[in-house]
Structure formats: structure tokens, C-alpha cells
Motif scaffolding. Structure first.
Motif, PDB file in Angstrom:
ATOM      1  N   PRO A  11      -4.247  -1.903  14.589  1.00 26.07           N
ATOM      2  CA  PRO A  11      -3.174  -2.722  14.027  1.00 26.07           C
ATOM      3  C   PRO A  11      -2.439  -3.505  15.103  1.00 26.07           C
ATOM      4  N   SER A  12      -2.359  -2.946  16.305  1.00 28.77           N
ATOM      5  CA  SER A  12      -1.528  -3.582  17.315  1.00 28.77           C
ATOM      6  C   SER A  12      -2.206  -4.819  17.879  1.00 28.77           C
ATOM      7  N   LEU A  13      -3.471  -5.001  17.558  1.00 28.30           N
ATOM      8  CA  LEU A  13      -4.179  -6.115  18.164  1.00 28.30           C
ATOM      9  C   LEU A  13      -4.159  -7.351  17.290  1.00 28.30           C
ATOM     10  N   THR A  14      -3.776  -7.182  16.058  1.00 26.07           N
ATOM     11  CA  THR A  14      -3.783  -8.335  15.181  1.00 26.07           C
ATOM     12  C   THR A  14      -2.382  -8.875  15.092  1.00 26.07           C
ATOM     13  N   GLY A  15      -2.247 -10.144  15.408  1.00 25.87           N
ATOM     14  CA  GLY A  15      -0.932 -10.765  15.393  1.00 25.87           C
ATOM     15  C   GLY A  15      -0.326 -10.672  14.018  1.00 25.87           C
ATOM     16  N   ALA A  16      -1.018 -11.173  13.057  1.00 23.96           N
ATOM     17  CA  ALA A  16      -0.551 -11.065  11.684  1.00 23.96           C
ATOM     18  C   ALA A  16      -1.289  -9.913  11.040  1.00 23.96           C
ATOM     19  N   PRO A  17      -0.545  -8.934  10.566  1.00 23.80           N
ATOM     20  CA  PRO A  17      -1.215  -7.830   9.901  1.00 23.80           C
ATOM     21  C   PRO A  17      -1.939  -8.367   8.670  1.00 23.80           C
ATOM     22  N   GLU A  18      -3.053  -7.751   8.374  1.00 30.32           N
ATOM     23  CA  GLU A  18      -3.789  -8.224   7.208  1.00 30.32           C
ATOM     24  C   GLU A  18      -2.930  -8.083   5.970  1.00 30.32           C
ATOM     25  N   PRO A  19      -3.087  -9.019   5.040  1.00 30.02           N
ATOM     26  CA  PRO A  19      -2.265  -8.961   3.837  1.00 30.02           C
ATOM     27  C   PRO A  19      -2.401  -7.609   3.117  1.00 30.02           C
ATOM     28  N   GLY A  20      -3.621  -7.104   3.087  1.00 29.20           N
ATOM     29  CA  GLY A  20      -3.855  -5.832   2.408  1.00 29.20           C
ATOM     30  C   GLY A  20      -3.061  -4.714   3.037  1.00 29.20           C
ATOM     31  N   GLU A  21      -3.025  -4.745   4.352  1.00 29.29           N
ATOM     32  CA  GLU A  21      -2.331  -3.688   5.090  1.00 29.29           C
ATOM     33  C   GLU A  21      -0.838  -3.716   4.773  1.00 29.29           C
ATOM     34  N   VAL A  22      -0.301  -4.923   4.764  1.00 32.97           N
ATOM     35  CA  VAL A  22       1.129  -5.070   4.494  1.00 32.97           C
ATOM     36  C   VAL A  22       1.455  -4.640   3.081  1.00 32.97           C
ATOM     37  N   SER A  23       0.660  -5.154   2.122  1.00 31.51           N
ATOM     38  CA  SER A  23       1.001  -4.847   0.744  1.00 31.51           C
ATOM     39  C   SER A  23       0.833  -3.362   0.478  1.00 31.51           C
ATOM     40  N   SER A  24      -0.130  -2.736   1.166  1.00 31.94           N
ATOM     41  CA  SER A  24      -0.306  -1.302   0.932  1.00 31.94           C
ATOM     42  C   SER A  24       0.864  -0.533   1.525  1.00 31.94           C
ATOM     43  N   ALA A  25       1.341  -0.989   2.700  1.00 34.64           N
ATOM     44  CA  ALA A  25       2.505  -0.334   3.301  1.00 34.64           C
ATOM     45  C   ALA A  25       3.726  -0.521   2.409  1.00 34.64           C
ATOM     46  N   GLU A  26       3.868  -1.728   1.872  1.00 35.88           N
ATOM     47  CA  GLU A  26       5.021  -2.010   1.033  1.00 35.88           C
ATOM     48  C   GLU A  26       4.961  -1.217  -0.258  1.00 35.88           C
ATOM     49  N   LYS A  27       3.743  -1.151  -0.798  1.00 38.76           N
ATOM     50  CA  LYS A  27       3.577  -0.394  -2.040  1.00 38.76           C
ATOM     51  C   LYS A  27       3.936   1.065  -1.794  1.00 38.76           C
ATOM     52  N   ALA A  28       3.436   1.584  -0.667  1.00 40.03           N
ATOM     53  CA  ALA A  28       3.707   2.985  -0.352  1.00 40.03           C
ATOM     54  C   ALA A  28       5.206   3.206  -0.177  1.00 40.03           C
ATOM     55  N   LEU A  29       5.865   2.216   0.409  1.00 42.48           N
ATOM     56  CA  LEU A  29       7.309   2.338   0.623  1.00 42.48           C
ATOM     57  C   LEU A  29       8.050   2.371  -0.705  1.00 42.48           C
ATOM     58  N   LEU A  30       7.579   1.546  -1.640  1.00 42.27           N
ATOM     59  CA  LEU A  30       8.326   1.372  -2.885  1.00 42.27           C
ATOM     60  C   LEU A  30       7.912   2.350  -3.972  1.00 42.27           C
TER      61      LEU A  30
END
Lengths: 508, 137
Positions: free
Chosen positions: A4-23
Motif C-alpha cells: 500500500p505504501s508504494l502506490t501514490g493513490a490507493p486503489e479505489p477498491g482499497e479505499v472503499s473497502s476501508a471506508e465500508k469497514a469503518l462504517l
């Protein structure tokens, strides 16, 4: 998440999954937690109030009964006083009867309370004494009425018995009073302890709630603080849930994730726009470089045309071969630049630093020729690979190289050296040193700031080092700088070597 | 004039020399080709060429330096500079140092021949270069 630390923009899937998990966690907000804490306080206060109420009611009943017991004792004592008078002076027998009757009435009215204080046997004996006493007094009354002949003798006999029962009655009444008084005192003592107990429980509750709330609030706060520091270093890994419940901090985490996505996106745009600028610089050089093969093609083609009939087959073939070769050379020059300029997703792969550095130096070949600087490459072949994006790292080194070329005088030299990083194990270090005029100490702290530039207007954007540092930090590395007016400037790029276990995996 | 026009061509691109050799020979020049400034300067010590054609940008030494050396030794020599990029400063510098003319890459052989003919004219080789040109189809 692999790297994850190597990609400037996190993949959309990664973000939405993190957000989903948060919510998706059940909501248990700070407001609810505070409400729960205060509810605990309220319940404690209510319990104490109820306990005080119950105790006070019991005390009230006790005090009432104590009054009854006292009155009972008083009645008995009065009866005995009149009884004494009767035996001394023959008066007041009526009064004795009256007081005994009063005593009986009192006993009857609060039998239940008496029962609680005295044992059943005592109560019965007390009652027996009272009954017998009353009967004896009654017999005395009879005697007064009938005035029998042996009245004096009979009276004397009754007198002994009356006195015995009377004294028993008094002692029972006294005992009753005493016991009840003790009981009231006990209740009072208990009542006195209640506030102390309340205070202790309150103290514990306060300590617990303060501790609990502090943990609930300070935990996420320090975590978000760490995240902010992480973001500052260019790591845009989205925040993932650490706890079971969702609260206001989760909303903040979601907002931070959104911010990181935006920042990463902007960073990418910045990197790209700076890259295009570098491409612009390189293009001038590339155009000159292209002149050579084009000139060769031009001369060869012209001569082929001019002497076509007089040339031998072998000569013609040689010239055609030259044409093909020079066309290929042109293609290579252009392709190198296009490879670099191409806008693409960041792709991480295992990179051979020696090759990457050579290619980068190749890209700047014309700038090097223009400057007239000497390039010294000192790159060991056994460098550990680096895991990263070829294009953006190439951009970093190109940028440092172009800066160095700007700094050196004609005939100066730029040294590119690499090593396994003896001072920083686990890192590959690449040094780009020039023997130029150095960076003045007063600007040194600002060189990585965006839009800071010492170049004249229109020559530099002031983004090169800032973008480079951003790229390197995204790779988990760092850029260091050393400069003095005598010895020139050395930029050291540290990148994590790919062989280190767990590289690129960052705890979230 | 019986003397043939002597030309030294210096360019670090080998193909340039290979193509210019016959192209200039056709107009009646004695052509010597060099790919590196060092040997070319050595040769210039031995012989005073009428015309020197040199690339400005080379790895070891730039054309300006070659121009300086030639002018030191033989100010009569006509030096023609080949440039990949002609900056005003460089042109001014070369002009001040005595360059005869410039020719920008990429160029056609005939363009160089024209410049050489002009240089030959200025040296008094009237007709020499031009006489050879009509060969061109």
C-alpha cells in the motif's frame, strides 16, 4: 494489502473497502458513551436516595415504636406508684386499674412491633405478668367492695404477688425500651455509614468513567495523530477500523481517508506536471541529439541519389544499411523520451538500480553534453533490488541529475554512486554529487518546500525537489542533502532494499 | 591556380566523413577525414589546409577550440562550423574568433559544397568548386 505504501493513490477498491469497514461497524458514539456514563451516575444517586428513603422510613417506624414502648413503661411505672400508695394509704386502686388498662391497650396496638423486638416467649411472659397483675388488682378491688373478714391477711398475700409481678412487668418494659433504643441506634449508625459508602462508590465510578472515556477519546486521538504524521511523510494508506464500534472518530477517519485520496490524486497531478516540465527540458536536448542521425540520413540519401548509377552494389548496400541503422538510432532516442514522458499508473516492480540509473543518465545525455560536464558512474553490480515504480524513480534521479548539471561549471563533474547503505542497513543509497557552487546554508532548509526555487523566473518551477521527496517518501525512503560552497552538493536518496522482509507492508 | 583545394573534415559521426569524402572529392577537393579532434589537430600542425569543416559539439573538445587552434596556426584557413544547435552566443563567439561560416545539421551535401565554394572564392580558387558542380543530375 500487498504494497500500500508504494502506490501514490490507493486503489479505489482499497479505499472503499476501508471506508465500508469503518462504517459498517455498529454505531456507539461518544454521545452515547457519555450518556451511559452519566446514566451510571444517576443510577448510583437513585440507589443511594432509595436506600436513604428506606432507612429513614424504618427509622421513623422505630422511633414511633420507641415512643410506644416508653409510654408503656411509663404506664406500668405509674400503675406501680399508685399500687404503692394503695398499700401504704389504701388509696388510688382505681388509678392502678386505669394505668394497667392503658398499658394493655398500648401493647395490643403495637403487638407486631413488639414481636419484632422481643422473642415470642418473652412476649408471652410479659403478657402473663400483665394478665396476672391485672387479675390481682381486680381481686383487690373485689376485696374492697366486699370487705371480707380476713381482708388484711388476704391483702398481705396479694400484696407480695402484686409486687413480684409488678417488678417483673417494669423490668420487661424497661428491657423492651432498651432493646428498641439499641435498635434505633444501630439503624442510625448504619445511616451514618451510608454517605461514606456512597462517596467511595462514587469515587470508584468517577475513576472508572474518567479512565474509560479517556481511553475511548485519547486512543483514537493519538491514532489519528500518528496517521497525520504518516500522511506528512507521504504514506496515503487508508485508515482501517481498529475497534468494534463506530463513533464520531470513525467519521473523522472517513474524512481523512477522503482527504488522503484527494491529496494522493493531487500529488499525482503534480508529479505528472513536473514530469512534463522535465520532458520539456529533455526535448530540447533530444532535438539536438536527433540532428545527428537525421544529418547522417540526409547525407547518405543525398549521396545515394547523386551517385546511384556510379556506385557498386556493395557500396549501395552499405549506404542503405547506414540509412536503416540511423533511422533505428532516431527511433531509440525518441522512444527513450516517450517512455519517460508516458503518463501511466504507478506500477511497482523489482528494479535493478544500476540499470535504472544508467537509463536515466542516458536520458540526460544531451544535457550532459551541453553542460560539458563529466559524469562519473560508480554503481556496483550487486546492488540489492528496490521495489518501486520505474518511471517515478527515474524522474527523481533525472531531476537530481539535471539540478546537478545546472550547478556545475563547464568542465565540472557529476558523480552518481550507489551503495548498499552501510550507514542505513536495509536501504539502497544513491548519491548524486556535483562539484558546483553548493547551496547557501540559509536556503538549505527550504529546498524541499514546494515552489521554492533559486533559479530565475521561468527556468524552474520549484517543484522538482518537493515532488522528488514526495515520490521517495511514497516508496518508504528519504532524501538527504549535504552542501558546502567548496565541495559542492550531494543528494542522497535512500530507498528500502526489496530483500528486507515485510517491506511495503505497513501496519494499519 | 594549379593547387587543389585541401579540405579537412572533423566530425565525430563516422557516417558524415564517409559521405562527405566522395561528395567533396567530386568538386575537386583533397579531402581528409577525422573523427576525433586530437589527430585532426596533429594533422593541422603538419599541413596548412585551405578549409577546415568542423562540428561544434564533440565529446573530447568542442569545435570552438579547434577553431582557435587553427586560427593561431594559420589565420588564412577558412573554418566552417557545423552546428546541431546554433545559439546566438556561440555564433557570435565563433564569428569573433574567425569562423568563415556556419552550416546547421541536418544539411545536404550540396549546401556544404556551396559554402565551400564561397570559401574557395574568398581564397582565390575561382571556378574550381563551381566547375565540378554541374555533374549533379
Amino acid at each position: 494489502m500487498a504494497e500500500p505504501s508504494l502506490t501514490g493513490a490507493p486503489e479505489p477498491g482499497e479505499v472503499s473497502s476501508a471506508e465500508k469497514a469503518l462504517l459498517q461497524r455498529p454505531s456507539f458514539g461518544i454521545r452515547a458513551r457519555l450518556a451511559l456514563g452519566f446514566l451510571a451516575f444517576f443510577l448510583l444517586a437513585a440507589a443511594v436516595t432509595a436506600a436513604a428513603w428506606i432507612m429513614l422510613s424504618r427509622l421513623e417506624v422505630r422511633l414511633k415504636f420507641l415512643e410506644v414502648a416508653d409510654r408503656y413503661t411509663l404506664e406500668i411505672q405509674q400503675a406501680r406508684r399508685f399500687e404503692k400508695n394503695y398499700f401504704l394509704y389504701g388509696t388510688n386502686l382505681q388509678d392502678v386499674q386505669e394505668h394497667v388498662a392503658n398499658a394493655r391497650k398500648l401493647l395490643g396496638s403495637s403487638e407486631a412491633e413488639v414481636f419484632k423486638v422481643l422473642s415470642a416467649a418473652d412476649l408471652r411472659r410479659m403478657r402473663d405478668h400483665l394478665d396476672r397483675y391485672e387479675a390481682l388488682i381486680q381481686s383487690l378491688v373485689e376485696m374492697e367492695k366486699n370487705a371480707p373478714a380476713d381482708r388484711a391477711a388476704k391483702q398481705a398475700a396479694v400484696e407480695v404477688e402484686v409486687r413480684a409481678h409488678g417488678s417483673q412487668m417494669v423490668s420487661f418494659a424497661m428491657e423492651l425500651s432498651q432493646k428498641e433504643r439499641n435498635s434505633v441506634n444501630q439503624t442510625l449508625a448504619l445511616f451514618k455509614r451510608l454517605p461514606v459508602a456512597f462517596l467511595i462508590v462514587l469515587l470508584l465510578l468517577v475513576a472508572f468513567i474518567v479512565n474509560f472515556l479517556a481511553r475511548q477519546m485519547l486512543g483514537p486521538l493519538s491514532r489519528l495523530m500518528a496517521t497525520a504524521q504518516r500522511i506528512a511523510t507521504g504514506d496515503f494508506t487508508p485508515i482501517t477500523p481498529a475497534r468494534k464500534y463506530r463513533d464520531e472518530f470513525s467519521d473523522l477517519a472517513v474524512a481523512l481517508n477522503t482527504m488522503m485520496r484527494e491529496v494522493a490524486h493531487r500529488q499525482e497531478i503534480l508529479v505528472q506536471s513536473h514530469k512534463l516540465r522535465a520532458v520539456g527540458t529533455l526535448t530540447a536536448g533530444v532535438a539536438h541529439e536527433l540532428n545527428n542521425p537525421i544529418n547522417n540520413i540526409m547525407l547518405t540519401a543525398e549521396m545515394l541519389k547523386e551517385d546511384y548509377t556510379t556506385l557498386s552494389d556493395a557500396e549501395r548496400l552499405e549506404m542503405v544499411d547506414d540509412l536503416v541503422g540511423e533511422a533505428g538510432r532516431s527511433q531509440k532516442i525518441v522512444r527513450n523520451l516517450l517512455d519517460f514522458a508516458r503518463e501511466g499508473e504507478m506500477e511497482t516492480e523489482s528494479l535493478d538500480m544500476a540499470e535504472l540509473l544508467r537509463r536515466t543518465a542516458g536520458l540526460a545525455a544531451n544535457q550532459i553534453k551541453l553542460t560539458g560536464a563529466k559524469i562519473l558512474m560508480d554503481i556496483p553490480e550487486n546492488l540489492p533490488p528496490v521495489y518501486g515504480d520505474k518511471q517515478s524513480l527515474s524522474q527523481v534521479f533525472l531531476n537530481l541529475l539535471l539540478n546537478a548539471l545546472d550547478a556545475v561549471q563547464k568542465g565540472g563533474s557529476v558523480r552518481i554512486s550507489a551503495g548498499g547503505g552501510k550507514e542505513d542497513p536495509g536501504y539502497v543509497s544513491v548519491r548524486v554529487s556535483d562539484d558546483g557552487h553548493g547551496i547557501p546554508p540559509h536556503v538549505l532548509p527550504y529546498i524541499f518546500d514546494p515552489f521554492f526555487t533559486t533559479k530565475s523566473k521561468g527556468k524552474g518551477t520549484g517543484l522538482g525537489l518537493s515532488v522528488s521527496l514526495g515520490i521517495v517518501r511514497q516508496h518508504g525512503g528519504d532524501i538527504r542533502v549535504q552542501s558546502s560552497p567548496q565541495e559542492g552538493t550531494t543528494f542522497t536518496v535512500l530507498l528500502p532494499a526489496a530483500m528486507v522482509p515485510g517491506l511495503g507492508e505497513r501496519p494499519c | 591556380m594549379d593547387e587543389r583545394l585541401s579540405v579537412l573534415v572533423l566530425d565525430d559521426e563516422p557516417i558524415v566523413g564517409r559521405r562527405l569524402q566522395p561528395a567533396l572529392a567530386k568538386i575537386g577537393c583533397d579531402v581528409e577525414i577525422f573523427e576525433a579532434p586530437g589527430p585532426a589537430l596533429e594533422r593541422l600542425k603538419e599541413k596548412a589546409f585551405h578549409i577546415v569543416v568542423t562540428d561544434i559539439r564533440m565529446d573530447d573538445m568542442d569545435g570552438i577550440e579547434v577553431l582557435e587552434r587553427v586560427m593561431e596556426r594559420n589565420p588564412e584557413t577558412r573554418v566552417i562550423m557545423i552546428t546541431g544547435y546554433a545559439t546566438v552566443e556561440m555564433a557570435r563567439e565563433a564569428e569573433a574568433k574567425g569562423a568563415f561560416d556556419f552550416i546547421a545539421k541536418p544539411f545536404k551535401p550540396q549546401e556544404l559544397r556551396d559554402v565551400i565554394a564561397k570559401a574557395a572564392d574568398s581564397l582565390g580558387f575561382h571556378g574550381v568548386a563551381h566547375a565540378a558542380v554541374p555533374d549533379v543530375p
